[in-house]
Structures are given as structure tokens and as C-alpha cells.
Design a protein around this motif. Structure first.
Motif, mmCIF file in Angstrom:
data_model
loop_
_atom_site.group_PDB
_atom_site.id
_atom_site.type_symbol
_atom_site.label_atom_id
_atom_site.label_comp_id
_atom_site.label_asym_id
_atom_site.label_seq_id
_atom_site.Cartn_x
_atom_site.Cartn_y
_atom_site.Cartn_z
ATOM 1 N N GLU A 62 36.712 28.545 40.162
ATOM 2 C CA GLU A 62 35.549 28.332 41.006
ATOM 3 C C GLU A 62 34.337 28.859 40.399
ATOM 4 O O GLU A 62 33.671 28.911 38.696
ATOM 5 C CB GLU A 62 36.311 28.881 42.600
ATOM 6 C CG GLU A 62 37.405 27.809 42.851
ATOM 7 C CD GLU A 62 37.063 26.123 43.369
ATOM 8 O OE1 GLU A 62 35.887 25.913 43.303
ATOM 9 O OE2 GLU A 62 38.001 25.655 43.727
ATOM 10 N N ASP A 63 34.004 30.013 40.941
ATOM 11 C CA ASP A 63 32.387 30.140 40.569
ATOM 12 C C ASP A 63 33.290 31.738 40.439
ATOM 13 O O ASP A 63 31.922 32.518 39.618
ATOM 14 C CB ASP A 63 31.830 30.126 41.782
ATOM 15 C CG ASP A 63 31.300 29.020 42.003
ATOM 16 O OD1 ASP A 63 31.305 28.125 41.064
ATOM 17 O OD2 ASP A 63 31.002 28.857 43.178
ATOM 18 N N THR A 64 33.818 32.602 39.457
ATOM 19 C CA THR A 64 34.061 33.805 39.811
ATOM 20 C C THR A 64 34.714 33.928 38.463
ATOM 21 O O THR A 64 35.541 33.266 37.567
ATOM 22 C CB THR A 64 35.444 34.266 40.490
ATOM 23 O OG1 THR A 64 35.163 33.905 42.179
ATOM 24 C CG2 THR A 64 35.721 35.868 40.132
ATOM 25 N N PRO A 65 34.397 34.464 37.741
ATOM 26 C CA PRO A 65 34.914 35.226 36.173
ATOM 27 C C PRO A 65 36.211 35.416 36.020
ATOM 28 O O PRO A 65 36.138 36.320 36.492
ATOM 29 C CB PRO A 65 33.868 35.742 35.062
ATOM 30 C CG PRO A 65 32.240 36.612 36.548
ATOM 31 C CD PRO A 65 33.264 35.724 37.787
ATOM 32 N N LEU A 66 36.488 34.750 35.794
ATOM 33 C CA LEU A 66 37.722 35.104 35.021
ATOM 34 C C LEU A 66 38.726 36.877 34.615
ATOM 35 O O LEU A 66 38.878 37.269 34.680
ATOM 36 C CB LEU A 66 38.988 34.387 33.439
ATOM 37 C CG LEU A 66 40.167 34.215 33.529
ATOM 38 C CD1 LEU A 66 40.747 34.456 34.589
ATOM 39 C CD2 LEU A 66 40.330 33.316 32.950
#
Length: 254
Positions: A62-66
Motif C-alpha cells: 500500500e503506502d507503507t515502506p517495507l
């Protein structure tokens, strides 16, 4: 769940393997990754499932950095079927599949009835229920690959990463495995060796060559004789059968 890789660079020593790669998979989309051996497919997937860390660029769920997620958190969102699966201990098939429940457990928490039920359902789904008590090491390569898929299904994630999942399978089990994956209704990113398998199952395809993306589109858009020649240096004819399914016929060099 959407998964995005942006401007991914990775080098092994002086050799740059990934040269600014961008790919994405939208929610519930089946995305194929194709390209010749050595093009960077497996390396890119290893960056996505955190075996390798890119030298530059970022991957997002989604929009969260891994990289901002714990490994346990990302394992609840993304399951993996890799090419090679070796274990130093002699686990049963059921024990291998139960490993997929680990991201959902607290430290030292034991498997419960729900975990065993899920493991059994996943083995049934891949046609390996009768092998639950067998030693994993005694299975053929194709049988092992189906068990590893069952383990990934047991994680119950919205995203699945596959590194050439049909490599060790005969044609019957290749099609069965891909049909199971296609029916999961999750985001899939899969490296695929066989272009006809990619044409049958992928919604969208990215083509890698020499560490760069050289094409993106639906199978119908991408798989032309000219493009196949550009990527693989082989001549091919693209035809459709009576159902409209695309088939790629490779020509000999005579």
C-alpha cells in the motif's frame, strides 16, 4: 493489497544486476515477471520479499515502506513461494505447512485447532492432503512445491510472491497450481519462465532484460513476435485458439 517497487538498484560487487526497476501490482491483480535467465527476475523478487536489501529505491505495501515494517508484520501481508526449499531437519508435510501460521503467533505460542484446520484445508487445496504425515524430504520436487504453496496459503496474506512456481511440475500440475493461485483473489507477483503460462494467467506483465524493465502491458499487448525477438532473440508466431486463448509458437533456426 497494492505492492510497488520504485527505482530499485542492486549490485553484486561491480556488476549492477538491477538498474532502476519500477514494477507494481494492484489489489487482486496477477502480475507476471518475464525475461531471460540472468535478467534480474529472482533478484528483484528477493528484494521484495526481503532476502536482499536494495542499494537504492523503495518497496511499498500500500503506502507503507517495507523497510519500516517488522519482518513479522510484512509476513502477515506477503507470503512467498521460492524456487529452492531446503530444510536441515526432517519435517513432516503438515509441520511444513504449519510454519505458515508463525506470523500469526506470539513467541513460543503452540499450534491450536484453528492452525491445524487451516493447514489441512490448504493441503486439500493443493491436492496434498493424503501426504500430511509424510516426510517432506521424501517428496518429489513437484510435490514439495505444492506443499510450499500450501504453507504460503496458510499465512492467509493479501499478497503472494512466486519465483517460477511451476519449474518442477509436469504440465497437469503446472495448470492446476496456476489455477489455484489465480482463484485466490489476492495480489500476485510471479516470475514465470513459460510465456504460454504467463499468457494464460497474468493480467499484466513486466519484462526484464539486463536488469531493466523493457516492456509492460497485458499479454495481448506485450507478446508480439517483434517483442519476443527483442527480449529472447528467438523467432515466434503468436496465434489464438478457438476460445481466443493466445499461444506462442517458437520457430527453429533452420
Amino acid at each position: 493489497m497494492k505492492i510497488t517497487a520504485k527505482d530499485i538498484h542492486l549490485s553484486y560487487g561491480a556488476r549492477e544486476v538491477l538498474k532502476g526497476v519500477d514494477i507494481s501490482g494492484n489489489s487482486r491483480e496477477f502480475v507476471g515477471l518475464i525475461g531471460p535467465n540472468g535478467s534480474g527476475k529472482s533478484t528483484l523478487l528477493k528484494c521484495i520479499y526481503r532476502i536482499l536489501k536494495p542499494d537504492a529505491g523503495q518497496i511499498f505495501l500500500e503506502d507503507t515502506p517495507l523497510q519500516s515494517m517488522s519482518y513479522k508484520t510484512s509476513a502477515r501481508r506477503m507470503a512467498v513461494v521460492a524456487q529452492h526449499n531446503h530444510y536441515n531437519f526432517d519435517f513432516s508435510v503438515e509441520e511444513i505447512v504449519l510454519m505458515g501460521r508463525t506470523p500469526h503467533k506470539k513467541a513460543l505460542e503452540r499450534d491450536n485447532k484453528k492452525d491445524y484446520d487451516i493447514a489441512r484445508q490448504c493441503l486439500e487445496r493443493v491436492g496434498m492432503a493424503d501426504f500430511a504425515s509424510r516426510s517432506f524430504s521424501t517428496l518429489s520436487g513437484g510435490e514439495q512445491q505444492r506443499v510450499i504453496l500450501a504453507r504460503a496459503l496458510a499465512q492467509q496474506t493479501p499478497c503472494l510472491i512466486l519465483d517460477e512456481p511451476t519449474n518442477h511440475l509436469d504440465i497437469t500440475h503446472q495448470l492446476q497450481l496456476m489455477e489455484i493461485i489465480k482463484a485466490l483473489d489476492v495480489t500476485v507477483i510471479s516470475a514465470i519462465h513459460d510465456l504460454n503460462i504467463a499468457a494464460m494467467f497474468c493480467d499484466r506483465i513486466f519484462a526484464l532484460k539486463d536488469g531493466c524493465i523493457v516492456g509492460e502491458g497485458t499479454p495481448g499487448e506485450l507478446f508480439t513476435p517483434e517483442f519476443i525477438r527483442q527480449v529472447y532473440q528467438v523467432e515466434a508466431e503468436v496465434v489464438r485458439d478457438s476460445r481466443g486463448q493466445m499461444h506462442i509458437l517458437f520457430m527453429d533456426h533452420c
